[in-house]
Motif scaffolding. Structure first.
Motif, short mmCIF file in Angstrom:
data_model
loop_
_atom_site.label_atom_id
_atom_site.label_comp_id
_atom_site.label_asym_id
_atom_site.label_seq_id
_atom_site.Cartn_x
_atom_site.Cartn_y
_atom_site.Cartn_z
N UNK A 7 0.62 -1.85 0.11
CA UNK A 7 0.23 -0.24 0.32
C UNK A 7 1.04 1.56 -0.05
N UNK A 8 2.25 1.03 -0.58
CA UNK A 8 3.14 2.13 -0.15
C UNK A 8 3.46 3.26 0.46
N UNK A 9 3.53 2.03 1.84
CA UNK A 9 3.55 2.67 3.80
C UNK A 9 4.92 1.88 3.82
N UNK A 10 6.01 3.06 3.95
CA UNK A 10 7.07 2.11 4.85
C UNK A 10 7.47 1.50 5.75
N UNK A 11 8.20 1.32 6.08
CA UNK A 11 8.42 0.28 7.28
C UNK A 11 9.97 0.44 8.02
N UNK A 12 10.24 1.03 8.84
CA UNK A 12 11.42 1.03 8.93
C UNK A 12 12.21 0.09 9.73
N UNK A 13 11.90 -0.21 10.70
CA UNK A 13 13.13 -1.62 10.60
C UNK A 13 12.76 -2.17 9.83
N UNK A 14 12.07 -2.47 8.42
CA UNK A 14 12.83 -2.70 7.81
C UNK A 14 13.24 -2.97 6.65
N UNK A 15 13.30 -1.52 6.46
CA UNK A 15 14.10 -0.77 6.01
C UNK A 15 15.86 -1.32 6.40
N UNK A 16 15.78 -1.24 7.73
CA UNK A 16 17.03 -0.75 8.61
C UNK A 16 17.81 -2.55 8.88
N UNK A 17 17.05 -3.45 7.97
CA UNK A 17 17.02 -4.82 8.17
C UNK A 17 16.76 -5.32 10.34
N UNK A 18 16.27 -4.70 11.33
CA UNK A 18 16.11 -4.78 11.74
C UNK A 18 15.06 -5.69 12.86
N UNK A 19 14.62 -5.90 13.37
CA UNK A 19 13.56 -6.47 14.64
C UNK A 19 12.78 -5.56 14.69
N UNK A 20 11.50 -5.23 14.77
CA UNK A 20 10.35 -4.86 14.77
C UNK A 20 10.47 -4.49 16.75
N UNK A 21 9.95 -3.57 17.29
CA UNK A 21 10.32 -2.76 18.39
C UNK A 21 8.91 -2.93 19.12
N UNK A 22 9.31 -4.01 20.68
CA UNK A 22 8.10 -4.82 21.10
C UNK A 22 8.63 -4.45 23.09
N UNK A 23 7.03 -4.36 22.92
CA UNK A 23 7.07 -3.87 24.57
C UNK A 23 6.21 -4.49 25.22
N UNK A 24 6.47 -4.78 26.25
CA UNK A 24 5.86 -5.19 27.58
C UNK A 24 4.53 -3.79 28.05
N UNK A 25 3.57 -3.86 28.09
CA UNK A 25 2.56 -2.73 28.71
C UNK A 25 2.10 -3.05 30.14
#
Length: 261
Positions: A123-141
């Motif tokens: 859909x043309x929405x860039x995803x930075x962690x993919x661009x940078x070759x990193x894991x997605x940031x994940x948090x305990x809430x």
């Protein structure tokens, strides 16, 4: 590389890192393996918490296959990395759990946000962690899941940041995929959901939030790992964050056709 070829590489020990962006178009899944006497409670827990735990497949006791997701899948060897828990404590990480498998174990595959990421990119929405070759940031809430039987614990979320127009587009697109976490549960101030420091994710990569961007938070399939820590079953195996089961099913099969574009 298609999903079957990627699993063969993982099984042979030639791919041991994250599966972000791999086998484009194929459904990726979180994994939870529990003793059979916990299986019904975990199934009920998934039903009570469909945003973080969208159940897409369950094995028979002692059966390491998930034929509904791929005819050659073996959950003992087809993920790059596993976490092993005993009495709620993570005791090791393994590349192969064949030696730990026994006849009373039940495997659960849960929908993963890596699947809706393909739709965002299309859909043309860039995803930075993919661009940078990193894991997605994940948090305990600070939010609690709905307890079921012995199972309880805090909600975990994944975060992706976008410009405001792309954030709106991301909400629209991901709402069409309720079986892989669907729309975000929150956007904006992380403190509102109990995240004290957005620069310190517990499970994922390093955030890169730039001026004018807004963070969006999705319910995450790492949530069962915090539940295992809280409920303390005698034994459990999960995927390591970012190291998913890549299936033969297509992301498009999991699009909700009733959600308007």
């Amino acid at each position: 590389m298609d999903a079957k070829s990627l699993r063969a590489e993982i099984r042979a020990g030639r791919h041991g890192t994250v599966t972000t962006g791999l086998a484009p178009g194929h459904l990726q899944a979180n994994l939870v393996i529990l003793p059979a006497d916990w299986a019904e409670e975990f199934t009920a827990f998934c039903a009570a918490n469909p945003k973080p735990c969208p159940l897409i497949a369950r094995s028979e006791p002692g059966d390491p296959t998930l034929p509904g997701l791929g005819d050659d899948i073996d959950v003992r060897r087809d993920l790059p990395r596993y976490r092993v828990f005993r009495d709620g404590v993570a005791v090791s990480e393994e590349a192969d759990i064949g030696a730990l498998w026994c006849d009373d174990l039940v495997a659960f595959a849960l929908g993963c946000s890596y699947s809706f990421e393909a739709a965002l990119l299309e859909g043309g929405v860039p995803i930075r962690h993919i661009e940078q070759g990193k894991k997605v940031c994940t948090y305990r809430t600070g939010l609690d899941t709905v307890p079921t039987g012995r199972l309880h614990g805090p909600l975990v979320v994944s975060m992706r940041n976008f410009t405001v127009p792309n954030a709106i587009r991301a909400i629209e697109i991901t709402s069409r995929f309720p079986r892989v976490h669907g729309a975000p549960i929150h956007f904006g101030d992380p403190a509102a959901i109990g995240i004290a420091d957005i620069d310190k994710p517990e499970f994922g990569g390093e955030p890169d939030i730039r001026p004018g961007e807004v963070p969006l938070f999705w319910a995450c399939g790492v949530t069962p790992q915090t539940v295992i820590e809280a409920a303390r079953p005698p034994f459990c195996i999960t995927h390591k964050a970012g190291h998913m089961l890549v299936t033969d099913r297509l992301n498009e099969e999991f699009r909700d056709r009733d959600v308007r574009r």
